[in-house]
Design an enzyme around this catalytic site. Structure first.
Site, PDB file in Angstrom:
ATOM      1  N   GLU A 101       0.840  -1.210   0.000  1.00  0.00           N
ATOM      2  CA  GLU A 101       0.000   0.000   0.000  1.00  0.00           C
ATOM      3  C   GLU A 101       0.868   1.250   0.000  1.00  0.00           C
ATOM      4  OE1 GLU A 101      -2.515   1.619  -0.520  1.00  0.00           O
ATOM      5  OE2 GLU A 101      -4.333   0.940   0.466  1.00  0.00           O
ATOM      6  N   ASP A 102       0.303   2.322  -0.523  1.00  0.00           N
ATOM      7  CA  ASP A 102       1.000   3.604  -0.462  1.00  0.00           C
ATOM      8  C   ASP A 102       0.872   4.226   0.927  1.00  0.00           C
ATOM      9  OD1 ASP A 102      -1.754   4.011  -0.773  1.00  0.00           O
ATOM     10  OD2 ASP A 102      -1.574   5.457  -2.407  1.00  0.00           O
ATOM     11  N   ASP A 105      -4.254   5.060   6.265  1.00  0.00           N
ATOM     12  CA  ASP A 105      -4.847   6.282   6.810  1.00  0.00           C
ATOM     13  C   ASP A 105      -5.884   5.880   7.857  1.00  0.00           C
ATOM     14  OD1 ASP A 105      -5.584   8.971   7.019  1.00  0.00           O
ATOM     15  OD2 ASP A 105      -6.866   8.921   5.262  1.00  0.00           O
ATOM     16  N   LYS A 133      -0.482   7.134   8.736  1.00  0.00           N
ATOM     17  CA  LYS A 133      -0.990   8.274   9.524  1.00  0.00           C
ATOM     18  C   LYS A 133      -1.723   7.701  10.734  1.00  0.00           C
ATOM     19  CE  LYS A 133      -2.277  11.242   5.594  1.00  0.00           C
ATOM     20  NZ  LYS A 133      -3.496  11.754   4.916  1.00  0.00           N
ATOM     21  N   VAL A 155      -1.109  14.259   1.566  1.00  0.00           N
ATOM     22  CA  VAL A 155       0.154  14.293   0.837  1.00  0.00           C
ATOM     23  C   VAL A 155      -0.005  13.735  -0.582  1.00  0.00           C
ATOM     24  CG1 VAL A 155       1.596  14.167   2.904  1.00  0.00           C
ATOM     25  CG2 VAL A 155       0.853  12.040   1.806  1.00  0.00           C
ATOM     26  N   ASP A 161      -2.011  10.568  -5.168  1.00  0.00           N
ATOM     27  CA  ASP A 161      -2.634  11.599  -5.992  1.00  0.00           C
ATOM     28  C   ASP A 161      -3.531  12.531  -5.194  1.00  0.00           C
ATOM     29  OD1 ASP A 161      -4.692   9.532  -5.506  1.00  0.00           O
ATOM     30  OD2 ASP A 161      -5.906  10.720  -6.884  1.00  0.00           O
TER      31      ASP A 161
HETATM   32  P1  IMP Z   1      -7.837   4.407   4.336  1.00  0.00           P
HETATM   33  O1  IMP Z   1      -8.876   3.402   3.968  1.00  0.00           O
HETATM   34  O2  IMP Z   1      -8.456   5.604   4.998  1.00  0.00           O
HETATM   35  O3  IMP Z   1      -6.696   3.855   5.142  1.00  0.00           O
HETATM   36  O4  IMP Z   1      -7.320   5.013   2.980  1.00  0.00           O
HETATM   37  C1  IMP Z   1      -6.288   4.523   2.280  1.00  0.00           C
HETATM   38  C2  IMP Z   1      -6.278   5.121   0.901  1.00  0.00           C
HETATM   39  O5  IMP Z   1      -6.690   6.498   0.901  1.00  0.00           O
HETATM   40  C3  IMP Z   1      -4.875   5.124   0.350  1.00  0.00           C
HETATM   41  O6  IMP Z   1      -4.611   3.958  -0.372  1.00  0.00           O
HETATM   42  C4  IMP Z   1      -4.855   6.363  -0.521  1.00  0.00           C
HETATM   43  O7  IMP Z   1      -5.282   6.045  -1.822  1.00  0.00           O
HETATM   44  C5  IMP Z   1      -5.868   7.286   0.090  1.00  0.00           C
HETATM   45  N1  IMP Z   1      -5.222   8.329   0.920  1.00  0.00           N
HETATM   46  C6  IMP Z   1      -5.247   8.448   2.259  1.00  0.00           C
HETATM   47  N2  IMP Z   1      -4.542   9.509   2.677  1.00  0.00           N
HETATM   48  C7  IMP Z   1      -4.011  10.065   1.559  1.00  0.00           C
HETATM   49  C8  IMP Z   1      -3.153  11.195   1.330  1.00  0.00           C
HETATM   50  O8  IMP Z   1      -2.682  11.912   2.225  1.00  0.00           O
HETATM   51  N3  IMP Z   1      -2.839  11.438   0.025  1.00  0.00           N
HETATM   52  C9  IMP Z   1      -3.291  10.687  -1.012  1.00  0.00           C
HETATM   53  N4  IMP Z   1      -4.093   9.623  -0.845  1.00  0.00           N
HETATM   54  C10 IMP Z   1      -4.451   9.318   0.436  1.00  0.00           C
HETATM   55 MG    MG Z   2      -4.711   4.237  -2.705  1.00  0.00          MG
END
Ligand code: IMP
Ligand code: MG
Length: 182
Positions: A101-102, A105, A133, A155, A161
């Protein structure tokens, strides 16, 4: 001439810092998967740059596959809903799976993916994320390999993106606020 670099307020991680971290992560992965043939599953699209750099530092035999999921649309806040846009093209039963994963969050995406893939009976399943994060976590999930803990800011760059742009930046940065409002 104006370029995409002018939209960046601050560089959070330089390309050198990222490269050092990718080295460090790949060394751990090489040690932990010695003698195994892991399958790396990239979560599209954000992970593609990180994964491309990472796999070139992996010394074991390995295979790759990709999944695409959406949870964000064009927004900078999560909606909580996860949808599978592209599923795996290979069977993962009995395989050692490493999800790439990138960014981790809220954790909603990875938590969902972890459950989804566990149902397909891999022999092991771990998570590798470049960015984390921790402050924003909603789902109870931790990465086995995590590059950088970053503060709660949106970011872009190195695959990440905003509205599908900025993925080609070689560093990771924070956008100027007027980009969101403009
Ligand atoms: P989560 O389900 O909230 O953990 O979201 C993960 C996904 O949200 C990542 O794979 C990203 O595609 C996107 N994402 C979360 N934070 C950022 C950010 O700061 N910049 C860009 N994409 C983000
Ligand atoms: Mg993503």
């Amino acid at each position: 001439m104006r370029s995409l670099h002018d939209d960046i307020q601050k560089i959070l991680l330089t390309k050198e810092e990222i490269a050092d971290k990718v080295d460090e992560l790949s060394e751990r992965i090489n040690r932990d998967y010695a003698g195994q043939q892991p399958m790396l599953i990239g979560v599209l699209k954000g992970s593609f740059v990180f994964m491309a750099d990472l796999i070139r530092r992996i010394n074991n035999y390995c295979t790759i596959d990709f999944m695409a999921v959406s949870s964000y649309g064009n927004q900078t806040i999560t909606t909580g809903a996860v949808q599978i846009d592209k599923d795996l093209s290979h069977d993962i039963a009995g395989r050692d799976i490493l999800i790439i994963e990138d960014i981790l969050d809220s954790g909603v995406t990875l938590n969902y993916l972890k459950g989804y893939l566990t149902n397909r009976r891999p022999s092991s399943l771990r998570i590798c994320t470049l960015l984390d994060k921790p402050e924003r976590r909603k789902a109870d999930i931790i990465a086995d390999y995590s590059g950088f803990n970053i503060p709660d800011a949106f970011v872009v760059g190195y695959g990440l993106d905003y509205a599908e742009r900025y993925r080609n930046l070689p560093y990771i940065g924070v956008l100027k606020p007027e980009i969101y409002s403009g």
